[in-house]
Design a protein around this motif. Structure first.
Motif, PDB file in Angstrom:
ATOM      1  N   ILE A 150       0.825  -1.199   0.000  1.00  0.00           N
ATOM      2  CA  ILE A 150       0.000   0.000   0.000  1.00  0.00           C
ATOM      3  C   ILE A 150       0.861   1.251   0.000  1.00  0.00           C
ATOM      4  O   ILE A 150       0.511   2.268  -0.627  1.00  0.00           O
ATOM      5  CB  ILE A 150      -0.993  -0.021   1.184  1.00  0.00           C
ATOM      6  N   GLN A 154       0.779   3.913  -3.127  1.00  0.00           N
ATOM      7  CA  GLN A 154       0.301   5.271  -2.863  1.00  0.00           C
ATOM      8  C   GLN A 154       1.198   6.335  -3.493  1.00  0.00           C
ATOM      9  O   GLN A 154       0.736   7.471  -3.716  1.00  0.00           O
ATOM     10  CB  GLN A 154       0.219   5.488  -1.343  1.00  0.00           C
ATOM     11  N   TRP A 161      -2.855   6.418   2.937  1.00  0.00           N
ATOM     12  CA  TRP A 161      -3.141   5.180   3.652  1.00  0.00           C
ATOM     13  C   TRP A 161      -2.857   5.363   5.139  1.00  0.00           C
ATOM     14  O   TRP A 161      -2.165   6.301   5.547  1.00  0.00           O
ATOM     15  CB  TRP A 161      -2.327   4.005   3.107  1.00  0.00           C
TER      16      TRP A 161
END
Length: 351
Positions: A150, A154, A161
């Motif tokens: 993640i 991003q 996140w």
């Protein structure tokens, strides 16, 4: 902005997700949508889809382009204590993020619900109180793979996140046997029925070590705070009640709550010694009109897992405090309140 007020809870029927859904819907001006493989009866705000089916998932998300925030609280199938499925957990998250980026133009925040296994608490002693930047343990650990994914994904995106790291989550969840309070309560009821003391079945070191828990509603409130707090962007936070206890001090209190004679430290495998106790439980169940069989109330393997931790299990809440989070929960009161709630639900017998 309006787009930040529509939140999707992925895994909304699970231990953490159900409470996040509930608490989110209590906040004025929020629309909270659940997602799981099967839609619960009577739910209007729900997406029924399979995280392992990318096309179906994308089509489901496309029906709600107003979703701005996602809480990911889903996990691949796993047992009580072992290493969890890394490829499966990573695949489901990747499928979700792919679908969200393709179908949700207002996406602003993706939150992952992780836990204290990040620090290796399931393996053995670790540095305490654990802080979010502590070194990782020897993999595998699907939390690492998910956060790395993640964080990398991003880069260059408009969304952010965050992750939460609760410890043992305490919740009133009838039918979910992997639960500390209901399992303790079932053990206590069996002790009373068999007229034996409420012995502590853990290791001697577990009796004296510092431990902590996370109340489920408290966790939900912490996660909802993260979604709305800019200082939480692209960061992980421990999320525990904020206090600590020793079983040696809590055990007599629990014995009183359960109406048992407190016993002594007597290490034993609950998976072994509770085998075949279904008949005893059925006597208790019939006498008090209880709702569920023993295997839906207690997980003895889970009991052995948390009773085997003869070392401190403790996380620091400093990072969350410094970012502005002021929530807390009294763990002793949480145990008492949840015992009472399980009795009211006719899952545990009266004292």
């Amino acid at each position: 902005m309006e787009n930040t007020r529509v939140t999707l809870i992925v895994g909304a029927t699970g231990a953490a997700g159900s409470r996040i859904l509930e608490r989110g819907r209590e906040q004025p001006g929020h629309t909270v949508i659940g997602l799981s493989r099967n839609k619960p009866v009577g739910e209007a705000l729900w997406l029924a889809t399979d995280l392992d089916d990318p096309q179906q998932l994308a089509e489901a998300l496309a029906t709600r382009p107003d979703i701005g925030r996602i809480v990911y609280a889903s996990r691949a199938p796993h047992d009580e204590t072992g290493v969890e499925d890394v490829p499966g957990n990573l695949r489901m998250l990747r499928n979700l993020v792919d679908a969200a980026e393709a179908s949700l133009p207002r996406l602003s925040h993706i939150h992952l619900v992780h836990g204290a296994k990040w620090y290796g608490m399931h393996i053995g002693p670790y540095r305490t109180p654990a802080r979010e930047g502590d070194p990782r343990h020897m993999p595998p650990n699907f939390y690492y793979d998910q956060q790395d994914f993640i964080a990398e994904r991003q880069q260059g995106r408009d969304w952010v996140w965050s992750t939460s790291r609760p410890n043992f989550v305490l919740d009133v969840a009838p039918g979910r046997a992997r639960n500390m309070v209901s399992t303790l309560g079932a053990y206590a009821a069996l002790c009373r029925e068999l007229d034996v003391p409420f012995d502590f079945p853990g290791r001697p070191g577990t009796w004296n070590a510092l431990h902590e828990v996370t109340e489920a509603k408290f966790l939900a409130d912490g996660i909802l705070w993260m979604l709305g707090e800019p200082r939480c962007a692209n960061r992980a936070f421990n999320m525990t009640n904020g206090d600590a206890f020793r079983w040696g001090e809590l055990w007599p209190f629990l014995a009183e709550q359960f109406g048992c004679r407190p016993g002594t430290v007597r290490p034993m495998s609950m998976a072994h010694w509770m085998a075949g106790k279904e008949e005893v439980w059925e006597r208790i169940r019939e006498r008090h009109g209880l709702a569920l069989p023993l295997d839906q109330v207690a997980s003895w393997r889970f009991f052995d897992f948390f009773m085997g931790m003869d070392y401190d299990v403790l996380c620091s809440m400093t990072a969350a405090r410094e970012a502005g989070f002021t929530g807390f929960a009294n763990s002793w009161a949480v145990f008492a309140d949840q015992i009472a709630a399980y009795r009211e639900a006719r899952i545990l017998p009266p004292a």
